[in-house]
Design a protein around this motif. Structure first.
Motif, short mmCIF file in Angstrom:
data_model
loop_
_atom_site.label_atom_id
_atom_site.label_comp_id
_atom_site.label_asym_id
_atom_site.label_seq_id
_atom_site.Cartn_x
_atom_site.Cartn_y
_atom_site.Cartn_z
N LEU A 217 42.74 -4.51 -17.11
CA LEU A 217 41.98 -3.64 -16.51
C LEU A 217 40.51 -3.88 -17.29
N ILE A 218 41.02 -2.71 -18.05
CA ILE A 218 39.59 -3.12 -19.24
C ILE A 218 39.20 -4.19 -19.95
N ALA A 219 40.22 -4.89 -19.85
CA ALA A 219 39.71 -6.12 -20.96
C ALA A 219 39.75 -6.79 -19.74
N HIS A 220 39.94 -7.68 -18.65
CA HIS A 220 38.81 -8.19 -17.53
C HIS A 220 37.51 -7.68 -17.28
N TRP A 221 37.67 -5.67 -16.69
CA TRP A 221 36.44 -5.70 -16.38
C TRP A 221 35.62 -5.81 -17.61
N ALA A 222 35.69 -5.51 -18.54
CA ALA A 222 35.02 -5.73 -19.58
C ALA A 222 34.25 -7.24 -19.25
N ASP A 223 35.14 -8.67 -19.73
CA ASP A 223 34.95 -9.75 -19.35
C ASP A 223 33.70 -10.01 -18.38
N HIS A 224 34.61 -9.14 -17.00
CA HIS A 224 33.32 -9.53 -16.21
C HIS A 224 31.92 -9.27 -16.78
N LEU A 226 30.36 -8.54 -18.68
CA LEU A 226 29.74 -9.38 -20.63
C LEU A 226 29.01 -10.19 -19.08
N ALA A 227 29.96 -10.83 -18.75
CA ALA A 227 29.57 -12.60 -17.92
C ALA A 227 28.43 -11.97 -17.38
N GLU A 228 27.86 -10.90 -16.83
CA GLU A 228 26.76 -10.45 -16.47
C GLU A 228 25.38 -10.48 -16.88
N LEU A 229 25.23 -9.79 -17.88
CA LEU A 229 24.44 -9.10 -19.14
C LEU A 229 23.64 -10.54 -19.88
N THR A 230 22.83 -9.83 -20.73
CA THR A 230 21.41 -10.73 -20.89
C THR A 230 21.29 -9.88 -22.43
N GLU A 231 20.80 -10.81 -23.29
CA GLU A 231 20.85 -10.51 -24.63
C GLU A 231 19.13 -10.22 -24.23
N ASP A 232 18.40 -10.45 -23.40
CA ASP A 232 17.03 -8.96 -23.39
C ASP A 232 17.23 -8.10 -22.85
N ASP A 233 19.05 -7.45 -22.73
CA ASP A 233 19.26 -6.35 -21.92
C ASP A 233 19.56 -5.46 -23.38
N ARG A 234 18.71 -5.05 -24.73
CA ARG A 234 18.88 -4.16 -25.39
C ARG A 234 18.73 -2.62 -25.39
N TYR A 235 18.58 -1.70 -26.55
CA TYR A 235 18.65 -0.41 -27.03
C TYR A 235 17.20 -0.66 -26.84
N THR A 236 16.48 0.34 -26.51
CA THR A 236 14.75 1.06 -26.42
C THR A 236 14.66 2.39 -27.10
N ASP A 237 13.69 2.77 -27.68
CA ASP A 237 13.92 4.03 -27.76
C ASP A 237 12.55 4.74 -28.19
N VAL A 261 26.20 1.17 -22.14
CA VAL A 261 27.26 1.20 -21.54
C VAL A 261 28.14 1.40 -20.61
N MET A 262 28.07 2.79 -20.50
CA MET A 262 28.77 3.52 -19.21
C MET A 262 28.16 2.89 -17.49
N GLY A 267 30.10 1.46 -12.91
CA GLY A 267 29.88 1.04 -11.00
C GLY A 267 30.92 0.93 -10.23
N ARG A 268 31.30 1.91 -9.48
CA ARG A 268 32.73 1.98 -8.75
C ARG A 268 32.25 0.45 -7.15
N ASN A 269 31.21 0.79 -7.09
CA ASN A 269 31.34 -0.42 -5.85
C ASN A 269 31.53 -2.25 -6.76
N ALA A 270 30.93 -1.79 -8.20
CA ALA A 270 30.62 -3.86 -8.86
C ALA A 270 32.36 -3.30 -9.26
N PHE A 271 32.70 -2.26 -9.62
CA PHE A 271 34.31 -2.49 -9.93
C PHE A 271 35.42 -2.95 -8.65
N ALA A 272 35.15 -2.32 -7.53
CA ALA A 272 35.86 -2.66 -6.64
C ALA A 272 35.84 -4.22 -5.81
N ARG A 273 34.62 -5.32 -6.12
CA ARG A 273 34.51 -6.31 -5.62
C ARG A 273 35.70 -7.17 -6.81
N TRP A 274 35.28 -6.31 -8.06
CA TRP A 274 35.73 -6.91 -9.37
C TRP A 274 37.03 -7.22 -8.64
#
Length: 387
Positions: A217-224, A226-237, A261-262, A267-274
């Motif tokens: 579950l963790i591996a497949h959900w994490a892959d899903h 990751l596929a929707e993230l972009t390189e521009d989505d980074r840590y800022t301070d 990360v969390m 996201g429960r709704n996104a997880f349910a759809r996945w």
């Protein structure tokens, strides 16, 4: 066929994932749904997953051999008179009468059901003492089989060295029964068991239930995710302040990184759809069930108006999740379909029943008709009169 002497609520309370249960012929009238020669014929098909397991005992001890299909038609004529087993996976995909065996067990949610494996064994045939990581109902279809139950096992249990078979190095039976046609043995995950044919033409149907591991579950959900993230989505301070020791990872940074990360993982709704898409993905995605030619919307509407019944493909997986705002997400063979409240009742019936007659009001709904057309074109549903 259906049960006449079985209480699902009592079973779930007392036995499901707790302890084995022998159920003596609970059917209204048991009929073996598949001939041994037909099962052997399936094992010769390129798209069908099958194995032959042979067992020999001599002065050097037990020797086990496994051979994978598809098999030559004359292979079965070359087999010894005893101690072999043919196993064919997902027979419910190809034989409607075998698929019908699942119906009485649908007090377990559909997303947990994997497939129906059928086996044919000569006298003394079996696959050796082993344990599974999923629940299974073992239905005796033809002939007799002696089943022995042993201790609870886990990944620390010693196994015999073998490339294809996971056989227990030590097995001691604590209970034993001989099953006859129509009898059922339920075995929870982790329970050691060993089945041996008593006489020839021993056929057993195994209804297995999926149980995804936490790591899956963790591996497949994490892959899903990751596929929707972009390189521009980074840590800022931008609110960074001087800190006393530059070597410290501050509590504020940890909290922000953890939330980063969390926020996407939790996201429960996104997880349910996945999960709906993940859990309905076809067992054999390379098999193409689409009809030879697509059917246009006008022909589908004509058939439905004439009273034709929609029938689900036994190889297809259907589930739904109700949306908070009304309507439902329908999942079919790994795809998600957004459905309005207007077609909600149809979606629920389609997931609950093997065949569905459409209501006149539904035929007037363009979104519902488009959904049906898509499912017909994909081979997930067909019309009762079709092959």
């Amino acid at each position: 066929m259906h049960f006449t002497d079985f209480d699902p609520e009592t079973f779930l309370r007392d036995h499901w994932q707790k302890k084995p249960l022998l159920i003596r012929d609970p059917w209204n009238a048991w009929r073996n749904p598949l001939d041994p020669d037909e099962l052997a014929g399936l094992a010769c098909e390129e798209a069908v997953e099958s194995r032959l397991v042979a067992h020999a005992a001599d002065t050097d001890g037990d020797r086990w051999a496994a051979e994978h299909g598809p098999f030559r038609e004359n292979r079965f004529g070359e087999l010894p008179p005893q101690r072999w087993t043919l196993l064919v996976q997902a027979v419910d995909h190809y034989v409607p009468e075998v698929a019908a065996l699942i119906e009485p067990f649908r007090f377990i949610p559909d997303w947990r059901i994997d497939d129906v494996m059928a086996s044919l064994a000569a006298n003394g045939g079996g696959v050796g003492p082993h344990f599974d990581q999923y629940d299974v109902f073992l239905i005796q279809g033809l002939g007799k089989r002696r089943w022995q139950i042993g201790a609870t096992c886990d990944d620390k249990s010693a196994l015999l060295p073998h490339d294809d078979l996971r056989l227990l190095a030590q097995f001691e039976a604590t209970e034993e029964w001989v099953l006859e046609p129509g009898d059922i043995l339920y075995i929870p995950p982790g329970i050691a068991h060993n089945g041996v044919a008593v006489g020839d033409d021993c056929m057993t149907y195994s209804i297995g239930f999926r149980a995804p591991s936490r790591s899956q579950l963790i591996a497949h959900w994490a892959d899903h995710v990751l596929a929707e993230l972009t390189e521009d989505d980074r840590y800022t301070d931008p609110d960074l302040r001087l800190q006393g020791n530059p070597g410290e990872i501050s509590a504020e940074a940890i909290a922000k990184l953890h939330a980063m990360v969390m926020e996407r993982m939790g996201g429960r709704n996104a997880f349910a759809r996945w999960f709906g898409e993940f859990s309905t993905s076809p067992k054999y995605p390379d098999i193409d069930w689409r009809p030879d030619a697509p059917m246009d919307a006008a022909e589908i509407r004509r058939r439905l108006e004439a009273g034709a019944t929609l029938v689900r493909n036994p190889a297809s997986r259907f589930s739904f999740v109700q949306k908070d705002a009304g309507g439902a997400l329908l999942f079919v063979d790994g795809e998600c379909f957004e459905c309005s409240e207007e077609s909600g009742a149809f979606v629920e019936r389609l997931c609950a029943e093997d065949s569905v007659a459409t209501e006149p009001s539904l035929i007037k709904s363009e979104p519902a008709m488009e959904l049906i057309r898509t499912l017909v074109d994909r081979g997930s549903v067909t019309f009762e009169t079709d092959d």
